[in-house]
Design a protein around this motif. Structure first.
Motif, short mmCIF file in Angstrom:
data_model
loop_
_atom_site.label_atom_id
_atom_site.label_comp_id
_atom_site.label_asym_id
_atom_site.label_seq_id
_atom_site.Cartn_x
_atom_site.Cartn_y
_atom_site.Cartn_z
N HIS A 1 18.38 2.57 6.03
CA HIS A 1 19.69 2.06 6.46
C HIS A 1 19.72 0.54 6.49
CE1 HIS A 1 20.54 6.22 7.77
NE2 HIS A 1 21.81 5.84 7.76
N LEU A 2 18.62 -0.08 6.88
CA LEU A 2 18.56 -1.55 6.86
C LEU A 2 18.66 -2.08 5.44
CD1 LEU A 2 15.82 -2.17 9.57
CD2 LEU A 2 18.19 -2.95 9.68
N GLU A 3 17.99 -1.42 4.49
CA GLU A 3 18.06 -1.83 3.09
C GLU A 3 19.50 -1.78 2.57
OE1 GLU A 3 16.28 -3.14 0.88
OE2 GLU A 3 14.17 -2.67 1.13
N VAL A 4 20.18 -0.67 2.84
CA VAL A 4 21.56 -0.52 2.36
C VAL A 4 22.47 -1.57 2.98
CG1 VAL A 4 23.57 1.02 2.37
CG2 VAL A 4 21.29 1.95 1.90
N ALA A 5 22.36 -1.76 4.29
CA ALA A 5 23.20 -2.73 4.97
C ALA A 5 22.90 -4.15 4.51
CB ALA A 5 23.01 -2.61 6.48
N ALA A 6 21.62 -4.45 4.27
CA ALA A 6 21.25 -5.80 3.82
C ALA A 6 21.82 -6.09 2.43
CB ALA A 6 19.73 -5.94 3.81
N ARG A 7 21.75 -5.10 1.54
CA ARG A 7 22.30 -5.31 0.19
C ARG A 7 23.80 -5.59 0.24
NH1 ARG A 7 18.71 -1.13 -1.50
NH2 ARG A 7 20.38 0.43 -1.32
N CYS A 8 24.49 -4.91 1.14
CA CYS A 8 25.93 -5.13 1.26
C CYS A 8 26.25 -6.55 1.73
CB CYS A 8 26.53 -4.12 2.24
SG CYS A 8 26.52 -2.42 1.63
N ARG A 9 25.30 -7.18 2.42
CA ARG A 9 25.51 -8.54 2.91
C ARG A 9 24.74 -9.56 2.08
NH1 ARG A 9 27.66 -8.58 8.03
NH2 ARG A 9 27.96 -10.79 7.52
N ASN A 10 24.26 -9.14 0.92
CA ASN A 10 23.52 -10.01 -0.01
C ASN A 10 22.25 -10.60 0.61
OD1 ASN A 10 23.24 -11.05 -2.62
ND2 ASN A 10 24.11 -13.03 -2.02
N PHE A 11 21.58 -9.78 1.43
CA PHE A 11 20.27 -10.11 1.97
C PHE A 11 19.21 -9.37 1.17
CE2 PHE A 11 22.00 -11.96 5.81
CZ PHE A 11 20.97 -12.75 6.30
N ARG A 12 18.06 -9.99 0.99
CA ARG A 12 16.91 -9.28 0.44
C ARG A 12 15.88 -9.09 1.54
NH1 ARG A 12 12.86 -11.10 -4.46
NH2 ARG A 12 11.86 -12.31 -2.82
N LEU A 13 15.39 -7.86 1.69
CA LEU A 13 14.37 -7.56 2.68
C LEU A 13 13.00 -7.52 2.03
CD1 LEU A 13 16.02 -4.75 4.87
CD2 LEU A 13 15.97 -7.21 5.27
N ASN A 14 12.08 -8.31 2.55
CA ASN A 14 10.68 -8.25 2.13
C ASN A 14 9.92 -7.37 3.12
OD1 ASN A 14 10.98 -10.11 -0.03
ND2 ASN A 14 10.96 -11.79 1.44
N HIS A 15 9.32 -6.30 2.61
CA HIS A 15 8.66 -5.33 3.49
C HIS A 15 7.20 -5.71 3.72
CE1 HIS A 15 11.70 -1.91 2.81
NE2 HIS A 15 12.19 -2.99 2.24
N LEU A 16 6.78 -5.63 4.98
CA LEU A 16 5.38 -5.84 5.32
C LEU A 16 4.92 -4.68 6.19
CD1 LEU A 16 2.79 -7.54 5.46
CD2 LEU A 16 3.76 -8.72 7.43
N ARG A 17 3.98 -3.88 5.67
CA ARG A 17 3.44 -2.75 6.42
C ARG A 17 2.14 -3.20 7.09
NH1 ARG A 17 4.83 0.01 1.38
NH2 ARG A 17 2.64 -0.15 0.79
N VAL A 18 2.05 -2.99 8.39
CA VAL A 18 0.90 -3.48 9.14
C VAL A 18 0.03 -2.32 9.63
CG1 VAL A 18 2.04 -5.61 9.87
CG2 VAL A 18 2.21 -3.58 11.30
N GLN A 19 -1.24 -2.63 9.82
CA GLN A 19 -2.25 -1.68 10.25
C GLN A 19 -2.53 -1.82 11.75
OE1 GLN A 19 -3.37 0.56 8.11
NE2 GLN A 19 -2.18 -0.35 6.46
N PRO A 20 -3.15 -0.81 12.37
CA PRO A 20 -3.38 -0.89 13.82
C PRO A 20 -4.26 -2.06 14.24
CG PRO A 20 -4.40 1.10 12.87
CD PRO A 20 -3.53 0.50 11.83
N GLU A 21 -5.22 -2.46 13.40
CA GLU A 21 -6.13 -3.55 13.78
C GLU A 21 -5.59 -4.92 13.42
OE1 GLU A 21 -6.82 -1.38 11.38
OE2 GLU A 21 -8.43 -0.01 12.01
N SER A 22 -4.40 -4.97 12.88
CA SER A 22 -3.89 -6.21 12.29
C SER A 22 -3.71 -7.33 13.32
CB SER A 22 -2.55 -5.95 11.61
OG SER A 22 -2.00 -7.14 11.11
#
Length: 375
Positions: free
Chosen positions: A109-130
């Motif tokens: 849902h964030l991706e869809v809403a961001a595209r509608c507002r001409n935002f690009r989302l950069n995804h960062l997946r984090v680990q438990p020890e990060s």
């Protein structure tokens, strides 16, 4: 100790590839040899080795701490290239690297809403020890980033919150985080977990249940504590002694299996009190585990034991037998608030937003007829 396995001169690309393979096969926190020694081992200048290590650090494979050394980092990954040139406004979207439908649904849902507002989302997946060093590296080097969105389904240490609070960017936590008002740049958007807890117990009592067990199949996060507060308030309002609610002795830790936890905790509370007529389960995966546990105990839902839970889970709750009654918070409303803050359209002086939930009663709650069970 890293072996000196390169007997012939190598290109910088070959050295980088060899180091990358080495890093991926090491335990998190492994300390690398000093930069000088690495340069000697690979027969390159220290400046070349420093450049290679800097590039590997940008990839999130290692972290260099002045005065301490170079260490293998948790395998945080950037799912969308964060340094690719673009004219778009960007935001960094951070979430734990494990699958949960609630996370996937929110990200979608964030991706869809961001595209509608001409935002690009950069995804960062984090680990438990990060240590989250890659997040701060991206925030420092990518000048197009206008804000950071963190799905807070994981523990957030105060030291990390302090670092985030020092950034000159808005940081939006989706999920309950305590003491957010300490940080001038931080916002909190979450479900009204207090209301969710209240609604769960209220719907059972309204249907005549007073012998109730609690299944805590989610870890003890701030959201969990708010949910407990709501349950306690409902218990007081309906004159149901809190001690009469049967709770498991075990609990789940972060990053563990909430479905399995629901299964084992249901077995536990039903053995404590076989006369229970209803269960309040934290989330839908736990409720599925609870259904399996009841089946093994030769009990039926809702004829013997009713269930109320929370969250939509890819509509699985509508296709279980019986269909599960749930308390649901609209993801679209949460998403809309996050995007408004990113776009600088937050006209209210608020920095904490709560989205209310609604009860969807399906087949998993039986209405008791006649005399209500006494606690």
């Amino acid at each position: 100790m890293m072996k000196n396995s390169l007997a012939t001169p190598q290109t910088a690309a070959q050295i980088k590839s060899a180091l990358r393979e080495y890093l991926w096969n090491q335990e998190v926190g492994t300390r690398l040899p000093p930069e000088r020694q690495l340069a000697e081992n690979y027969r390159v200048s220290r400046s070349t080795m420093s450049k290679i290590l800097g590039e590997l650090e940008a990839e999130g494979l290692l972290v260099r701490r002045i005065g301490h050394g170079t260490f293998v980092t948790p395998r945080d990954t950037v799912a969308v290239p964060a340094f690719a040139p673009t004219d778009q406004a960007e935001a960094l979207l951070v979430y734990p690297d494990f699958f949960a439908f609630g996370i996937w649904d929110l990200v979608h849902h964030l991706e869809v809403a961001a595209r509608c507002r001409n935002f690009r989302l950069n995804h960062l997946r984090v680990q438990p020890e990060s240590e989250w060093d890659l997040l701060f590296l991206l925030a420092e080097r990518n000048r197009n980033i206008r804000g950071i969105v963190i799905i807070a389904g994981m523990p957030l240490r105060k030291s990390l919150l302090d670092r985030l609070g020092a950034l000159e960017l808005p940081v939006i936590f989706v999920g309950k985080v305590n003491d957010i008002d300490q940080y001038h740049n931080c916002y909190n958007v979450s479900n009204n977990h207090f209301l969710t807890g209240y609604q769960k117990l209220e719907v059972l009592v309204r249907n005549g249940h007073r012998r109730i067990g609690l299944i805590h199949n989610e870890p003890p996060t701030p959201a969990f504590q708010e949910n407990i507060r709501g349950l306690k308030k409902a218990a007081r309002d309906f004159k149901l002694p809190w001690r009469s609610l049967v709770q498991p002795d075990s609990q789940i830790d972060c990053w563990q299996d909430s479905l399995e936890s629901g299964y084992f905790q249901t077995l536990e509370v039903m053995r404590k009190d076989p006369a229970l007529t209803a269960l309040v389960v934290d989330t839908t995966p736990g409720a599925i585990g609870a259904l399996r546990a009841l089946h093994e105990l030769k009990l039926r839902c809702p004829d013997d034991v009713s269930i109320i839970t929370a969250l939509a889970n890819a509509r699985v709750e509508e296709f279980t037998c019986p269909k599960l009654s749930t308390v649901i918070t609209p993801t679209e409303e949460v998403t809309a608030i996050v995007i408004r803050i990113l776009a600088g359209e937050n006209e209210l002086p608020l920095r904490e937003f709560r989205v209310n939930s609604t009860v969807v009663e399906r087949e998993s709650i039986r209405k008791l007829i006649g005399k209500v069970n006494e606690s």
